[in-house]
Design a protein around this motif. Structure first.
Motif, PDB file in Angstrom:
ATOM      1  N   UNK A  23       0.835  -1.204   0.000  1.00 55.80           N
ATOM      2  CA  UNK A  23       0.000   0.000   0.000  1.00 55.80           C
ATOM      3  C   UNK A  23       0.874   1.261   0.000  1.00 55.80           C
ATOM      4  N   UNK A  24       1.908   1.277   0.855  1.00 54.49           N
ATOM      5  CA  UNK A  24       2.760   2.471   0.945  1.00 54.49           C
ATOM      6  C   UNK A  24       3.392   2.791  -0.409  1.00 54.49           C
ATOM      7  N   UNK A  25       3.733   1.746  -1.160  1.00 56.64           N
ATOM      8  CA  UNK A  25       4.385   1.936  -2.452  1.00 56.64           C
ATOM      9  C   UNK A  25       3.396   2.050  -3.613  1.00 56.64           C
ATOM     10  N   UNK A  26       2.145   2.237  -3.324  1.00 61.83           N
ATOM     11  CA  UNK A  26       1.199   2.486  -4.414  1.00 61.83           C
ATOM     12  C   UNK A  26       0.450   3.776  -4.109  1.00 61.83           C
ATOM     13  N   UNK A  27       0.591   4.743  -5.021  1.00 64.61           N
ATOM     14  CA  UNK A  27       0.036   6.068  -4.774  1.00 64.61           C
ATOM     15  C   UNK A  27      -1.482   6.076  -4.715  1.00 64.61           C
ATOM     16  N   UNK A  28      -2.089   4.905  -4.811  1.00 65.37           N
ATOM     17  CA  UNK A  28      -3.539   4.789  -4.602  1.00 65.37           C
ATOM     18  C   UNK A  28      -3.939   5.505  -3.308  1.00 65.37           C
ATOM     19  N   UNK A  29      -3.061   5.403  -2.283  1.00 66.47           N
ATOM     20  CA  UNK A  29      -3.393   6.055  -1.011  1.00 66.47           C
ATOM     21  C   UNK A  29      -3.555   7.569  -1.179  1.00 66.47           C
ATOM     22  N   UNK A  30      -2.962   8.153  -2.250  1.00 61.18           N
ATOM     23  CA  UNK A  30      -3.022   9.617  -2.376  1.00 61.18           C
ATOM     24  C   UNK A  30      -4.432  10.083  -2.736  1.00 61.18           C
ATOM     25  N   UNK A  85      -9.920  -2.612   0.710  1.00 64.12           N
ATOM     26  CA  UNK A  85     -10.366  -1.765  -0.418  1.00 64.12           C
ATOM     27  C   UNK A  85      -9.263  -1.648  -1.456  1.00 64.12           C
ATOM     28  N   UNK A  86      -8.028  -1.477  -0.987  1.00 63.31           N
ATOM     29  CA  UNK A  86      -6.911  -1.357  -1.929  1.00 63.31           C
ATOM     30  C   UNK A  86      -6.786  -2.613  -2.775  1.00 63.31           C
ATOM     31  N   UNK A  87      -6.806  -3.746  -2.099  1.00 66.50           N
ATOM     32  CA  UNK A  87      -6.585  -4.994  -2.836  1.00 66.50           C
ATOM     33  C   UNK A  87      -7.736  -5.307  -3.789  1.00 66.50           C
ATOM     34  N   UNK A  88      -8.961  -4.971  -3.366  1.00 66.37           N
ATOM     35  CA  UNK A  88     -10.048  -5.266  -4.308  1.00 66.37           C
ATOM     36  C   UNK A  88     -10.025  -4.272  -5.470  1.00 66.37           C
ATOM     37  N   UNK A  89      -9.569  -3.050  -5.219  1.00 63.07           N
ATOM     38  CA  UNK A  89      -9.393  -2.091  -6.323  1.00 63.07           C
ATOM     39  C   UNK A  89      -8.386  -2.638  -7.339  1.00 63.07           C
ATOM     40  N   UNK A  94     -13.383  -4.181 -14.049  1.00 63.93           N
ATOM     41  CA  UNK A  94     -14.119  -3.089 -14.681  1.00 63.93           C
ATOM     42  C   UNK A  94     -13.580  -1.742 -14.263  1.00 63.93           C
ATOM     43  N   UNK A  95     -13.879  -0.745 -15.094  1.00 61.41           N
ATOM     44  CA  UNK A  95     -13.514   0.601 -14.719  1.00 61.41           C
ATOM     45  C   UNK A  95     -14.530   1.162 -13.747  1.00 61.41           C
ATOM     46  N   UNK A  96     -14.120   2.184 -13.007  1.00 58.87           N
ATOM     47  CA  UNK A  96     -15.062   2.912 -12.162  1.00 58.87           C
ATOM     48  C   UNK A  96     -15.923   3.803 -13.047  1.00 58.87           C
ATOM     49  N   UNK A  97     -16.682   4.632 -12.392  1.00 58.15           N
ATOM     50  CA  UNK A  97     -17.464   5.615 -13.130  1.00 58.15           C
ATOM     51  C   UNK A  97     -18.598   4.950 -13.872  1.00 58.15           C
ATOM     52  N   UNK A  98     -19.033   3.771 -13.390  1.00 59.98           N
ATOM     53  CA  UNK A  98     -20.178   3.116 -13.984  1.00 59.98           C
ATOM     54  C   UNK A  98     -19.893   2.485 -15.344  1.00 59.98           C
ATOM     55  N   UNK A  99     -18.660   2.631 -15.847  1.00 57.79           N
ATOM     56  CA  UNK A  99     -18.395   2.103 -17.181  1.00 57.79           C
ATOM     57  C   UNK A  99     -18.131   0.607 -17.095  1.00 57.79           C
ATOM     58  N   UNK A 100     -18.504  -0.094 -18.120  1.00 59.32           N
ATOM     59  CA  UNK A 100     -18.097  -1.495 -18.242  1.00 59.32           C
ATOM     60  C   UNK A 100     -16.601  -1.463 -18.523  1.00 59.32           C
ATOM     61  N   UNK A 139      -6.891   8.766 -13.304  1.00 58.33           N
ATOM     62  CA  UNK A 139      -8.181   8.405 -13.901  1.00 58.33           C
ATOM     63  C   UNK A 139      -8.045   7.198 -14.815  1.00 58.33           C
ATOM     64  N   UNK A 140      -6.928   7.103 -15.539  1.00 51.66           N
ATOM     65  CA  UNK A 140      -6.729   5.918 -16.381  1.00 51.66           C
ATOM     66  C   UNK A 140      -6.762   4.673 -15.504  1.00 51.66           C
ATOM     67  N   UNK A 141      -6.147   4.755 -14.330  1.00 45.76           N
ATOM     68  CA  UNK A 141      -6.182   3.621 -13.410  1.00 45.76           C
ATOM     69  C   UNK A 141      -7.614   3.329 -12.963  1.00 45.76           C
ATOM     70  N   UNK A 142      -8.321   4.357 -12.512  1.00 46.64           N
ATOM     71  CA  UNK A 142      -9.709   4.150 -12.062  1.00 46.64           C
ATOM     72  C   UNK A 142     -10.575   3.549 -13.168  1.00 46.64           C
ATOM     73  N   UNK A 143     -10.370   4.022 -14.394  1.00 47.26           N
ATOM     74  CA  UNK A 143     -11.214   3.575 -15.505  1.00 47.26           C
ATOM     75  C   UNK A 143     -10.697   2.283 -16.128  1.00 47.26           C
TER      76      UNK A 143
END
Ligand SMILES: *Cc1c(COP(=O)(O)O)cnc(C)c1O
Length: 714
Positions: A23-30, A85-89, A94-100, A139-143
């Protein structure tokens, strides 16, 4: 019961430690305040001292301490929930934002940029361009869009700003220890650092790469500080925009040519190369060389490069485009041209239009445009201006037919929502708000008064305004050069928790007109001296170390902070970085932007405030000329083109600014109902949230890039 198990089992602790390191080494926490809370709880002191760096925290606690602290049930359950949450992300398809799933398995985008602003503990950015690039990758990561960033590892970054007692900017360049920040050295198969090289002039310059994990995306940052290099090349990538054009061109060769080589060494084969601004455009020459090396004829080779590349231009200011003199190009790239078996003249022509060849300059934007299948500006208006600006490149094409489109910039909302705003939206919509960032219907619904009441919205404003004022007071106590009271006095007299709070933070470039609000001192004094309707303004921003005009403007702002009646109400906050930006964009009621038109290509700082309940007051330029609808903020000046002199336009814009403030904005803030609620103000907040949050964000932006450019061929 979980607790008992963990205390007894050494492996469980080891396992949690491992997960915490990942987790510390993944900027997801930011972009997750809950994750940040966990690290902060370990050591609030180091958290603040290191500009919020989890890796530094991790190095400061022992396994024994972790074991002990896991005995706190509340802490343990929050920690496990964040890790889950991090690991399931990371696993999600699928992407976030409701997109398939937006992932196209056969596509891979390489996104090249000279700077990346991902978090304040990684000083690899100077301003807007870098923040935009960081938000793009997030956002590319989220999507779940397959995208890899390529940039430079600036060990000393852009400078840190202090203001000395005379009101002058001091520039410090603290060195980042790569082993103490969330980056990992890229290794080859034998476990040694992966080293690549480029030829610059008569020298071979080596570089290594640092990998930054940004959710499911990665960014590779190239670094010439390796023992293989001569001493003077080791420092080549140390400073962001620090050196002269000699350093600049060499850095850009590392970024463009070196970046392609580094990806090839990693066996990464992008299908699209996205140049984010001209700094990266040398990548086209390396792609061209690769084609020629396969004995492909020049025309076909060029076409193949064009089919792989897209280019985004970011500024209508001519000085904002890198230009190199012919002799510098010749000196640095002659061996490269020889190797490609093309003449240096032919190489020069790649960065020139027909009309300018005599002038002996090489323009990076032209190189990028010539070798791209499509290009774009960063707002509708900037698209139009860019078509005019570069029409020489497309002889015989009418300027409105020039193939430069636009994708309006955005911001990564979950990165810019304050912890309070995050809780606010979660309280009203559980976690769903994060899955609907792109969805205007959703935001129309959730900003409805049946879901969020006026009282709650107003409370949110108060909470965040107080957070900002307290942040500034705590800094001011220790800073002698601060505008306004210092020491203990600062704790009680600096700024007010109730006053209408305006923010103005951006680079000090003259066209941004930081002092427009003070251009008529009598009117400005009236505004700041009204005890019934108090207002305050907070300035922040750096001037480029070699921009003396910018420094002069900064000095004048500092002077203003010492004068009556501005003292204690007009504040300058040092060292505008992502951390300072966070405090400002959430704490200010109003965000002010008043550049000379049409010089703001897009601007993004004003987009960060909507999720936190702030309102925008701006010239109709960049993104605001699209977004403003008369009800979701305020406009300064007119939209129509104006051919008057700059001085005349400045005067009229200032008049318009005073008018809006005195007759509209300030009255709306202070017109309260019997419960103390400014109804009209809150209505505007709702309008801003509805129209700005779901549109001016990087989920919409990256989706647009994907549909228009990444996943299509012209
Ligand atoms: C958002 C941001 C910017 C970009 O703001 P503009 O609107 O382009 O002025 C610059 N610097 C920092 C630190 C930011 O957070």
């Amino acid at each position: 019961m979980k607790e008992m198990k963990i205390k007894k089992n050494h492996n469980d602790v080891q396992n949690i430690l491992k997960r915490l390191d990942d987790l510390a080494y993944n900027l997801w926490w930011s972009w997750n305040p809950r994750a940040q809370e966990i690290f902060k709880e370990f050591s609030p002191l180091i958290w603040e001292a290191t500009n919020h760096n989890p890796v530094a925290i991790r190095k400061q606690f022992s396994e024994t301490e972790l074991l002990a602290r896991l005995g706190d049930q509340d802490f343990l359950s929050r920690l496990l929930s964040v890790l889950d949450s991090f690991e399931s992300y990371m696993k999600k398809r699928d992407g976030d934002g409701g997109s398939k799933s937006s992932r196209k398995p056969d596509k891979l985008i390489a996104y090249f940029c000279a700077e990346f602003g991902i978090h304040e503990c990684l000083p690899f950015y100077s301003g807007g361009l870098g923040i935009l690039a960081g938000d793009h990758v997030k956002s590319a990561s989220d999507l779940n869009i397959p995208l890899i960033g390529v940039g430079l590892f600036y060990r000393q970054g852009y400078f840190q700003q202090r203001i000395d007692p005379n009101g002058n900017q001091q520039e410090n360049y603290p060195t980042t220890d790569p082993t103490n920040v969330p980056v990992e050295l890229v290794l080859d198969q034998t476990g040694k650092p992966l080293i690549c090289s480029v030829t610059i002039g008569n020298s071979v310059v080596h570089f290594q790469g640092w990998k930054v994990n940004v959710g499911r995306s990665v960014i590779y940052l190239l670094d010439t500080d390796v023992p293989e290099n001569d001493e003077h090349f080791r420092g080549l990538t140390a400073l962001a925009y620090g050196g002269d054009i000699n350093t600049r061109i060499r850095q850009e060769i590392i970024l463009g040519i070196g970046g392609v080589r580094f990806l090839r060494a990693l066996k990464i084969e992008p299908t699209v190369f996205h140049m984010n601004e001209g700094h990266a455009a040398f990548l086209t020459l390396e792609l061209y060389r690769e084609q020629l090396a396969k004995n492909i004829p020049k025309n076909k080779a060029k076409l193949s490069v064009r089919n792989q590349c897209i280019f985004t231009t970011h500024t209508p200011v001519p000085a904002g485009h890198d230009r190199f003199p012919a002799d510098l190009i010749e000196f640095t790239l002659k061996p490269f041209a020889d190797w490609m078996k093309i003449s240096i003249k032919e190489l020069m022509r790649c960065g020139q239009t027909v009309n300018m060849e005599e002038r002996g300059e090489f323009v990076m934007t032209i190189l990028g445009l010539k070798f791209s299948r499509v290009a774009n500006g960063v707002s509708e208006k900037h698209g139009q201006i860019s078509r005019l600006m570069w029409s020489d490149l497309y002889p015989g094409v009418k300027s409105n037919k020039v193939p430069i489109g636009h994708v309006t910039n955005g911001i990564h909302i979950t990165s810019w929502a304050s912890g309070r705003a995050w809780e606010f939206w979660e309280r009203h919509n559980s976690h769903r708000w994060k899955d609907h960032l792109n969805d205007p219907k959703f935001w129309k619904h959730v900003t409805n008064s049946k879901i969020v009441s006026d009282n709650e919205l107003w409370a949110l404003r108060y909470e965040q305004r107080r957070d900002l004022v307290e942040f500034i007071r705590s800094l001011a106590r220790n800073q002698k050069a601060f505008g306004g009271p210092t020491g203990e006095e600062a704790l009680y007299r600096l700024l007010s928790f109730d006053a209408l709070t305006i923010g103005f933070a951006r680079r000090f470039a003259p066209y941004k007109r930081a002092l427009l609000l003070f251009s008529d001192l009598v009117k400005a004094q009236e505004l700041f001296d009204d005890p019934q309707r108090p207002i305050q303004i907070i300035f922040a921003g750096k001037a480029h170390p070699r921009d003396n005009d910018g420094k002069e403007f900064l000095h004048q702002v500092i002077d203003m902070t010492h004068k009556h009646p501005f003292f204690g109400k007009v504040i300058f906050l040092e060292n505008y970085d992502m951390n300072v930006a966070h405090h400002l964009i959430s704490g200010c009621d109003v965000w002010l932007n008043n550049p000379r038109r049409p010089l703001e290509a897009s601007g993004t700082s004003g987009q960060k405030i909507a999720i936190n309940g702030g309102l925008h007051l701006s010239i109709l330029d960049g993104w605001w000329s699209e977004a403003y609808n008369g009800k979701n903020g305020w406009a300064i000046g007119e939209k129509v083109k104006d051919n008057s002199s700059p001085e005349e336009i400045d005067r009229r814009d200032a008049d318009s600014l005073y008018n809006v403030l005195s007759n509209d904005l300030i009255p709306a803030f202070y017109q309260r109902d019997k419960n103390g609620i400014p109804k009209k103000w809150i209505e505007r907040m709702r309008n801003a949230m509805r129209t700005i949050i779901p549109v001016y964000n990087t989920h919409r932006m990256v989706t647009e890039y994907s549909k228009k450019y990444y996943f299509t061929k012209k």
